[in-house]
Design a protein around this motif. Sequence first.
Motif, short mmCIF file in Angstrom:
data_model
loop_
_atom_site.label_atom_id
_atom_site.label_comp_id
_atom_site.label_asym_id
_atom_site.label_seq_id
_atom_site.Cartn_x
_atom_site.Cartn_y
_atom_site.Cartn_z
N PHE A 265 -6.75 -31.66 4.61
CA PHE A 265 -6.92 -32.39 5.87
C PHE A 265 -7.74 -31.51 6.81
CE2 PHE A 265 -5.55 -34.46 9.82
CZ PHE A 265 -5.57 -35.78 9.44
N PRO A 266 -9.03 -31.80 6.96
CA PRO A 266 -9.91 -30.88 7.69
C PRO A 266 -9.75 -31.02 9.21
CG PRO A 266 -11.19 -32.70 6.85
CD PRO A 266 -9.78 -32.93 6.40
N TRP A 267 -8.66 -30.56 9.74
CA TRP A 267 -8.41 -30.71 11.18
C TRP A 267 -8.48 -29.34 11.83
CZ3 TRP A 267 -8.02 -34.43 14.73
CH2 TRP A 267 -7.46 -34.10 15.97
N ASP A 268 -9.43 -29.21 12.74
CA ASP A 268 -9.59 -27.96 13.48
C ASP A 268 -9.95 -28.35 14.91
OD1 ASP A 268 -10.57 -25.60 14.65
OD2 ASP A 268 -11.04 -24.77 12.67
N LEU A 269 -9.16 -27.91 15.87
CA LEU A 269 -9.42 -28.30 17.25
C LEU A 269 -10.80 -27.85 17.72
CD1 LEU A 269 -6.05 -27.61 19.07
CD2 LEU A 269 -7.03 -29.79 18.43
N ARG A 270 -11.31 -26.79 17.13
CA ARG A 270 -12.62 -26.32 17.56
C ARG A 270 -13.69 -27.36 17.25
NH1 ARG A 270 -13.12 -20.82 14.48
NH2 ARG A 270 -12.13 -22.09 12.88
N VAL A 365 -2.53 -27.75 27.69
CA VAL A 365 -3.82 -27.33 27.16
C VAL A 365 -3.57 -26.76 25.78
CG1 VAL A 365 -5.68 -25.67 27.44
CG2 VAL A 365 -4.84 -26.91 29.41
N SER A 366 -4.47 -27.05 24.84
CA SER A 366 -4.27 -26.51 23.51
C SER A 366 -5.57 -25.94 22.98
CB SER A 366 -3.74 -27.58 22.57
OG SER A 366 -4.62 -28.67 22.59
N VAL A 367 -5.47 -24.88 22.24
CA VAL A 367 -6.63 -24.32 21.54
C VAL A 367 -6.21 -24.01 20.12
CG1 VAL A 367 -7.51 -23.30 23.67
CG2 VAL A 367 -6.20 -21.90 22.11
N GLU A 368 -7.21 -23.75 19.29
CA GLU A 368 -6.94 -23.44 17.88
C GLU A 368 -6.76 -21.92 17.75
OE1 GLU A 368 -6.89 -25.92 15.50
OE2 GLU A 368 -6.51 -24.59 13.80
N SER A 369 -5.54 -21.50 17.55
CA SER A 369 -5.30 -20.08 17.30
C SER A 369 -5.43 -19.86 15.80
CB SER A 369 -3.92 -19.68 17.82
OG SER A 369 -3.00 -19.59 16.77
#
Lengths: 430, 198
Positions: A265-270, A365-369
Amino acid sequence: MSDVWEEVERLGRQTDEGAQELRPRSELVVTGGPWPEGEGEGEGETMIINMGPQHPSTHGVLRVMMELDGETVVRAKPVIGYLHTGMEKTAEQLTYVQGSTNVTRMDYASPIANELVFSTAVERLLDVEVPPRAVWARMLLAELSRMASHLLFQASNGMDIGAVSMMLYGWREREETLRVLEMITGLRMNHNFVRPGGIAADLPDGWQRAVLELCEIVERGIDDYDTLLTSNPIWVERTVGVGVITTEQALALGISGPILRSTGFPWDLRKAQPYLAYDQVDFDVIYTENGDCFDRYRIRLGEIAESIKIVRQCVDMMPAGDYRTQDKKVTPPPRARINESMEALIHHFKLFTEGFRVPAGETYVSVESPRGEIGCYLVSDGTGKPVRMHIRGPSFYNLQSMEPMMEGRLVADAVAVISSVDPILGEVDR
Amino acid sequence: MSDPTPAPADDAREDVHEPGAAPAPWDEVAAALVAAFEGAVFHDSHGQPVVYVAPARLAHVATFLRDEQQFTTCLDVTAVDHLLDGERLVVAGVEPERFEVVANFLSHLRNRRIRVIAEVPAADPTVPSLTPIYPGVSYAEREVYDLLGIVFEGHPDLTRILMPDDWSGHPLRKDDAPARVPVTFKGDPGPRVGRVAE
């Protein structure tokens, strides 16, 4: 995409049932007292053992309760809280200026992600725009931090599974990365460099050369790891098909980051919801299909290469200009002004003692760690300190994936599973 | 707050909405929620769609989001104690209570988020659990129970998760100052002076 949804739909129901199966029997609920009579005392066929919290491969202080049938794990339940230091409570006592010092200590393997998510949340409540140089510098630092974190994973994962020399190699390249981070931020870890309004200081002279040299060192390093591990029969034997999780399970359990991507599942918030300037750089989202320990290793190895790609573009495209917002409510006056102006000194003093006031409101707020989606839910009441600062730690949610990954597998695989989830207990317990 | 009869509830809402001019939900999911759930109020929080619902409806809302709006994941459940707020965010049409339970949802397939907030009174800090709908929030609900004392009805294993099992009190509550909580080591000779009752 639509058949994925059907899968999820189907799986949502399945996982419901699964949750019932995973639910510990009431006599298994940990109450801190003695173990229930009869359990684990040879009378039944299964035995309950505790792995951790002092076990060396539990990445700190994770404790996993396992019910074993011979060498097979029947049930597994992570028990956490051994590193709980009340950081969310602490955050309520700190001003917004001091807040990033606190959050940076949560996920200590990738502190920039924590600082970034907290600072972005404060900026959103303040409606403050960050100048372009700060945006790009944050992205550079976030990627360096991701590299350091994934290198740490390669080191500890190698050692956990038995490739002990990986510990040395991974640490070697991580140390180089931390050296560059130290050059830029002044500290190896817990940088407190990304702050509300921008970054703490401008990038130092010669940062480009240091960063580019680092890229070459790390690139050589990951080539070495690839040669050492990827086609190593022992490594493959130990990780392929171990700790499998499906996309449906991962989505239902709220799992994000490399674990979700390892299921195909290619999910990346960036990429999906770009923040900073990720929409202006060229990189790929690495994903694989099998959802096992080997894939999680491969994804993290690939993500180091992608981070290097982003870092190189940051070096090329770093804009000039201010490195923090010129909003005087948020940013203290420059050091030189303090020497000549009483008002500037007072202004500086007030900002660092009382902090700035943030209008009443709430935001997430969310980011991809490196471990997945890290979120910050921030509530302000118009004063200088937050009412509530909650961090959605990706490790906290990712820990839940251990149960489906371990069950029915050998106890020896449990170590590989814990390692491949890559939990940082500082973030789990906060 | 179970299903209120439609007519009086409508009147009540009209009254509350008159002065504040309820904003039209620009977010399609929020609009669907407001249309499907009586008493749901849309709020634009710094560009993010937020819907305030009655606590008793929380599980229905989550089911609706999962089954009809393709929200694949409930990212996070948390709560806020507003006991000592200096100034509080005012949302037209929402009666503020001491606690707020906040759930963040993400649809991977539609690439959108929504936040659902329920105002929970201090007298009865109980909300339905989302764990049967989104198994992933199990830990989060245990954390909220542990730190803020909000009870999630229907949670399969609602026990403390971060604090010691024999801890009394809920540390993130504003009236539960850490200094006033007795230190609870096993075999502690006895309660300290100033111990607060549970």
